[in-house]
Design an enzyme around this catalytic site. Structure first.
Site, PDB file in Angstrom:
ATOM      1  N   HIS A  12      15.921  18.916 -26.754  1.00 38.36           N
ATOM      2  CA  HIS A  12      16.903  19.285 -25.720  1.00 38.36           C
ATOM      3  C   HIS A  12      16.326  20.356 -24.784  1.00 38.36           C
ATOM      4  CE1 HIS A  12      19.733  16.692 -27.575  1.00 38.36           C
ATOM      5  NE2 HIS A  12      19.977  17.457 -28.635  1.00 38.36           N
ATOM      6  N   TRP A  49      30.664  15.415 -28.958  1.00 37.56           N
ATOM      7  CA  TRP A  49      31.317  16.401 -29.845  1.00 37.56           C
ATOM      8  C   TRP A  49      31.248  15.954 -31.297  1.00 37.56           C
ATOM      9  CZ3 TRP A  49      32.167  20.989 -27.902  1.00 37.56           C
ATOM     10  CH2 TRP A  49      32.509  21.143 -26.538  1.00 37.56           C
ATOM     11  N   ARG A  59      15.536  18.654 -33.225  1.00 34.52           N
ATOM     12  CA  ARG A  59      16.143  18.045 -32.045  1.00 34.52           C
ATOM     13  C   ARG A  59      16.318  19.051 -30.914  1.00 34.52           C
ATOM     14  NH1 ARG A  59      18.427  13.071 -32.602  1.00 34.52           N
ATOM     15  NH2 ARG A  59      19.917  13.532 -30.940  1.00 34.52           N
ATOM     16  N   ARG A  72      22.482   0.495 -21.360  1.00 30.95           N
ATOM     17  CA  ARG A  72      23.948   0.490 -21.307  1.00 30.95           C
ATOM     18  C   ARG A  72      24.417   1.720 -20.544  1.00 30.95           C
ATOM     19  NH1 ARG A  72      22.461   0.754 -26.698  1.00 30.95           N
ATOM     20  NH2 ARG A  72      22.274   2.894 -27.402  1.00 30.95           N
ATOM     21  N   ASP A 113      18.466  10.258 -21.580  1.00 27.74           N
ATOM     22  CA  ASP A 113      18.494   9.859 -22.987  1.00 27.74           C
ATOM     23  C   ASP A 113      17.094   9.947 -23.589  1.00 27.74           C
ATOM     24  OD1 ASP A 113      19.535   8.916 -25.355  1.00 27.74           O
ATOM     25  OD2 ASP A 113      19.647   6.825 -24.709  1.00 27.74           O
ATOM     26  N   LEU A 141      21.783  19.921  -1.554  1.00 28.13           N
ATOM     27  CA  LEU A 141      21.874  18.973  -2.674  1.00 28.13           C
ATOM     28  C   LEU A 141      23.155  19.249  -3.443  1.00 28.13           C
ATOM     29  CD1 LEU A 141      20.731  16.846  -4.694  1.00 28.13           C
ATOM     30  CD2 LEU A 141      19.596  18.726  -5.881  1.00 28.13           C
ATOM     31  N   ASN A 183      16.043  12.661 -25.898  1.00 29.77           N
ATOM     32  CA  ASN A 183      15.576  13.987 -26.340  1.00 29.77           C
ATOM     33  C   ASN A 183      15.285  14.001 -27.846  1.00 29.77           C
ATOM     34  OD1 ASN A 183      16.177  14.762 -23.756  1.00 29.77           O
ATOM     35  ND2 ASN A 183      17.908  16.071 -24.277  1.00 29.77           N
ATOM     36  N   ARG A 237      14.554  11.478 -29.915  1.00 27.15           N
ATOM     37  CA  ARG A 237      13.369  10.689 -30.283  1.00 27.15           C
ATOM     38  C   ARG A 237      12.083  11.389 -29.855  1.00 27.15           C
ATOM     39  NH1 ARG A 237      15.763   5.480 -27.649  1.00 27.15           N
ATOM     40  NH2 ARG A 237      17.297   7.056 -27.065  1.00 27.15           N
ATOM     41  N   TRP A 238      12.127  12.081 -28.728  1.00 32.24           N
ATOM     42  CA  TRP A 238      10.956  12.830 -28.250  1.00 32.24           C
ATOM     43  C   TRP A 238      10.590  13.909 -29.286  1.00 32.24           C
ATOM     44  CZ3 TRP A 238       9.734  17.870 -27.108  1.00 32.24           C
ATOM     45  CH2 TRP A 238       8.652  18.100 -26.257  1.00 32.24           C
ATOM     46  N   GLU A 263      23.217   0.174  -8.332  1.00 33.61           N
ATOM     47  CA  GLU A 263      22.019  -0.494  -8.842  1.00 33.61           C
ATOM     48  C   GLU A 263      21.615   0.234 -10.120  1.00 33.61           C
ATOM     49  OE1 GLU A 263      20.571  -3.212  -7.577  1.00 33.61           O
ATOM     50  OE2 GLU A 263      22.128  -3.252  -6.030  1.00 33.61           O
TER      51      GLU A 263
END
Ligand code: FPP
Length: 252
Positions: A47, A79, A43, A204, A30, A141, A32, A34-35, A217
């Site tokens: 991304h 969406w 925006r 959240r 979360d 991985l 991107n 605001r950065w 955790e």
């Protein structure tokens, strides 16, 4: 009665054993927007920088021998963003898969996608399926990317499958258990996440892995996703190592 006195350590001397390193780390990427905004950039620039952070995170997971990494890249709710941003995100996804797949495959990464892939354009659906097929034999991985994913939608989809299986007599509702239900989730066959990290300071889950997060955790970091890197990954693992996981049981 035994003559040997029972040896009991004072409570303060009992140091809980550190949990083993997390087998499965999941990340809510979360911040991107605001950065980008902080830099006066569109925006999309956020991304794109976020996609570079994805690369660094995969490298960090490989370096720490984390076997499972799940990234929340696009939620069912995304969406509803302006059409231009949705098309920028899908274009970025298309480009990302094409440009990264060979290197991921060469590094032993197995790719999976969870979510409603059918909502993407047919060429994207085909490249997701091809990426899964190309990397299916890899084991170093397990990288899962959640796309058009929502935890509630996933649970409803599983409930529909269960209802069908009950109607056809394949499942007896009286014996339905958690394992049987979990086999109908998008994440069937995957371990639950041990650690969920969210960046950008928000605290959240936002509909991410709702069933699977039961005993995860949670770590919330005050870093915007495009700035996330190896040091933040290591910091989260160190924080996790200090947690005591009881899974609802009382300490012995
Ligand atoms: C949340 O930031 C991020 C997203 C909705 C998209 C995540 C996409 C990437 C990290 C890049 C592409 C990833 C892959 C796997 C190719 P936000 O836009 O909600 O930020 P904000 O809350 O600051 O507005």
């Amino acid at each position: 009665m035994s003559s040997t006195p029972a040896i009991t350590a004072p409570k303060s001397d009992i140091v809980p054993a550190a949990p083993p390193p997390p087998a499965h780390v999941a990340i809510i990427m979360d911040g991107n927007g605001r950065w980008a905004q902080a830099r006066g950039l569109p925006r999309l620039a956020g991304h794109r920088a976020g996609a570079r952070a994805v690369r660094r995170t995969i490298e960090a997971a490989l370096a720490h021998n984390v076997g499972w990494l799940t990234l929340y890249a696009f939620s069912s709710e995304n969406w509803r963003r302006p059409r231009d941003e949705v098309s920028d995100l899908t274009a970025l996804l298309r480009h990302y898969i094409k440009s990264e797949i060979a290197e991921l495959a060469a590094n032993g990464v197995r790719l999976r996608f969870i979510g409603e892939a059918g909502r993407f354009a047919p060429d994207i659906q085909a490249s997701l399926a091809e990426a899964e097929r190309m990397t299916a034999a890899n084991t170093r991985l397990n990288l899962t990317i959640a796309l058009s994913y929502g935890g509630r939608a996933e649970i409803i989809a599983a409930a529909r499958l269960i209802a069908g299986a009950v109607a056809s007599g394949e499942i007896d509702p009286a014996t339905l258990d958690e394992a049987e239900f979990a086999r109908r989730l998008f994440t069937a066959g995957m371990p639950d996440p041990d650690l969920i990290i969210r960046t950008s300071g928000e605290r959240r889950l936002s509909n991410f892995l709702l069933w699977q997060a039961a005993y995860a955790e949670l770590i919330f970091l005050n870093v915007l996703w495009p700035d996330f890197g190896a040091a933040h990954f290591a910091e989260a693992l160190a924080d996790y190592a200090g947690r005591e996981r009881r899974f609802g049981a009382r300490p012995a």
